[in-house]
Each structure stands twice: as structure tokens, then as C-alpha cells.
Design an enzyme around this catalytic site. Sequence first.
Site, PDB file in Angstrom:
ATOM      1  N   GLU A   1       0.802  -1.233   0.000  1.00 22.69           N
ATOM      2  CA  GLU A   1       0.000   0.000   0.000  1.00 22.69           C
ATOM      3  C   GLU A   1       0.831   1.277   0.000  1.00 22.69           C
ATOM      4  O   GLU A   1       0.676   2.155   0.849  1.00 22.69           O
ATOM      5  CB  GLU A   1      -0.958  -0.033   1.194  1.00 22.69           C
ATOM      6  CG  GLU A   1      -1.871  -1.252   1.188  1.00 22.69           C
ATOM      7  CD  GLU A   1      -2.776  -1.359   2.408  1.00 22.69           C
ATOM      8  OE1 GLU A   1      -2.907  -0.376   3.157  1.00 22.69           O
ATOM      9  OE2 GLU A   1      -3.352  -2.451   2.611  1.00 22.69           O
TER      10      GLU A   1
ATOM     11  N   GLU B   1      -5.848 -11.076  -0.930  1.00 18.44           N
ATOM     12  CA  GLU B   1      -6.684 -10.860   0.268  1.00 18.44           C
ATOM     13  C   GLU B   1      -8.173 -10.872  -0.090  1.00 18.44           C
ATOM     14  O   GLU B   1      -8.945 -10.061   0.352  1.00 18.44           O
ATOM     15  CB  GLU B   1      -6.298  -9.550   0.960  1.00 18.44           C
ATOM     16  CG  GLU B   1      -4.823  -9.412   1.254  1.00 18.44           C
ATOM     17  CD  GLU B   1      -4.458  -8.109   1.942  1.00 18.44           C
ATOM     18  OE1 GLU B   1      -5.374  -7.422   2.455  1.00 18.44           O
ATOM     19  OE2 GLU B   1      -3.263  -7.782   1.986  1.00 18.44           O
TER      20      GLU B   1
END
Length: 398
Positions: A190, A305
Site C-alpha cells: 500500500e 486478500e
Amino acid sequence: MKAQILLLVLISLTACSSGGAGNSATASSTTVSASSSSLSSEEQTIETLYPPLPYIDATSLKSLADFPIGLEVQVADDIRSIFTVTEQQDLIERHFSELVAGQHMKAPFLHPEEDIFYFEDADALVDYALANNIAMHGHTLIWYFHEGQTVMPDWMLNYDGDWDAMIENHITEIVSHFEGRVRSWDVVNEAVQTVRDTNGNIVAAEYRDTPFYQNLGEDYIENAFIYAHAADPNATLYYNDWALSHNDSKLDFTLQMISDLLAKGVPVHGIGFQMHAWIDHPSKEDIQEAFTKAAATGLQIKITELDVRTAQPYYSGGAVTTQFSAALKLQQKDRYKEIVQAYLEAVTPSQRGGITVWGLIDGESWVNNAHTDWPLLFYNDLTVKPSFYGLVEALTEQ
Ligand code: G3I
């Protein structure tokens, strides 16, 4: 086609039936296989088509794919640790070929103080996985958690020394400790964020303003991959992020960043799409286009995920559904199926880094931090949901 017709039938029946949509199994419910007499006609239809079988009686997910089928798990003293809630282990060994730690391979756990590394809990997971012929994916070496929290240990957050030497030591100690036992890593997580205009529209993307970026600029990303590769030359190294599947500025910025790194010979081997999806967003077309763009790099593409938020659709204006209705169960099943279909259609077999589901049972999902939801493949009693069949159908049809 069958599912669409069934969905229309279910929706119309639901609209006509009094008292709402079918069996209102919520994430906190402990059982869903209520006796058929207590199930609405919609539920009976769904349970006939997609029976909530015990996991041991359901098709082995990993047997349907020649790439990793992964699962996020909790360990150590977590309330859902697989070493205390041990009935998870039998399910894991039947259905999954790769594991990733939801928490215990992040910096606060592995590197709690500048001169202290702690591997006992992570080693227990790695030992368990390898003893059961299950691979390990490492998550994550460099991350500054969004939503106002951090997953950097305090010492790191407040570090005032040589940041590059610090991350080199951090990464080298961790990756070399697991060398040969952890097959792949989310090296940087991220690092990119979107830029929105005054109307909230995404207009661009930029490097996330994390402590790593503040102290090292964008070079921390390049250096992190170089240090990880030096510590374990055989590990597959991923850049991992969320909302890449929305196929917008964030994806384009990320792919340009990765292209620039590759042009400099930086050892980036894969792109991780977290794929925290909604029941209604992003579209299958956007997801497939995003995978296609990413696969054009020639790198490994991994869904890292996967979960499907259902109680609060992306376009719901914030409204939250409190009942996991038969219609929603069917929609979620179709959603899981189309995400996996998009992946299989866009990513060639040699580039498939795998598909990992972010949690085992609905009740443990991080999504419940915001509201009760039903994002995963298994009910809380370890029986399979219709969403499980969505994966089975997509993998079977490949
Ligand atoms: O284990 C304790 C439990 O005993 C305690 O009762 C409970 C309440 O305090 O906390 C539990 O630990 C929490 C843990 O999740 C398990 O639920 C931690 O406080 C909490 O920090 C931890 O959050 C994790 C989060 O990352 C931050 O590390 C979530 O499990 C995990 O799903 C989430 O995963 C992230 C990925 O790493 C990156 N992508 C986004 C994704 C979702 O946020």
C-alpha cells in the site's frame, strides 16, 4: 444463466414473502443448517442448490487449481489462532495450499524493538505449514496501515536515525530468517494512494505519505525489494495494494511505478491485488481489464486478500443490510465466481501467483470491524457457503 433465473425467482419470492428474506443468518450466528421446516422457500432452494456441507464433505478447493489456493490465518494468542481453535487445521489441510499470517509476520510482531526480533509465533506457523506440505506467503515487510492506524512498531514510527540502514536491517534479518521456508513476500504494501477532487472523484494517484516516504522518498520501495532479494534470492517478491482492481488512476500509477523499477533492474516479481471487493463493485469488466493490464508486465499476478463485502454494497449510500438473505447468498456466490473467472481469463497459467482468501469464517473477518458482514467462504460452524461453490464452479470450468 441458471443462477440469474434463480436470483430473479428468489428476489420475487422474497419480495412477496412476509418477514423479509429467508434465513437471516448473521455473521455471529453459530449455525445455518437449521432444520428445513424453519427455512423459507428461498433458503430451501439455495440449500438444495448449494448445501452447507461440512468442509470435509466439500470438494477440496486446492485440488481444483494448479496454482496456490491460500488462506489468511491467525496464530499465537489471537482469539482465532489455528493453534487454539485447532479444528481449523483439518479444514486448512483439505482446502488450502498456502497460508499467510493476518498479523504475526508484520513489523510489530517480528521486530518489536529496534534491537529485538521475535520469530517464535511466526516460526510455529511456518513449521505447521511446511509439515503439512503447505507453502507460506510472507505479509508484509514494509507497511504503514491506513485508516488512521499504523502497523509500524513505535520505535520505527519514531525512528530518527539512518532510515535506509534501518529498513535494510529490518528486511535482511526477517527475510534471511525465513529463507527457503517462506516462498514469497509482500515486500511493500500500500505505497500508493488516490487523489480526489473536491467532488470526491479520483483524478490521480501519488505515493502514500508514509514515514518511509517522508524519510527516503520513493527510493524506499526500490531499496526494499533489493534488500529482500539479497536476503533470499529465491523468494518471489510482490508489491501489494488494494483497489488496484478498480482499474483507475491508482492502478495506472502503480503499473508505471513497477515498470520504472523493472527498467532499473529492481527485483520485483509480482503484483498483489488485495481484492477486498464489494458485492457490487468493481465490475467484472474493470477487474478483468485491471488484471489484463497488470499481466502485460509479465510478472506474477496474485489475488492476495480476497473477500466480498455484502452487507454494505459499494453503491448503497451507506445503508447496511442486517440479513444475509438467500438472494444475497446467491449474489455473493456469483460475485466470487466472476472474480475468479476474470482472473483466469486475464492471467496466463504461468503468471498465476494464486488466490488467497482473507480469512476462514465470516465471523472473524476484518470487515466486521465496521459492521456485521458475511464476506468469506465458510459459515461460523465451518460449513461451506454458496460463495464456496462460486470458487468451485469458476475453478472447475477453467
Ligand atoms: O487477537 C486480538 C484479540 O484477542 C482481541 O480480542 C481483539 C480486540 O482487541 O484484537 C485481536 O487482534 C486484532 C487482529 O486484527 C485480529 O482481529 C488486532 O488488534 C488488529 O490490529 C488486527 O488487525 C489486522 C489488520 O490487518 C492490522 O494488522 C487484521 O486482522 C487484518 O485482517 C488486517 O489485514 C489487512 C492487511 O494486512 C493489509 N490489507 C488490508 C487488510 C484489512 O485491513
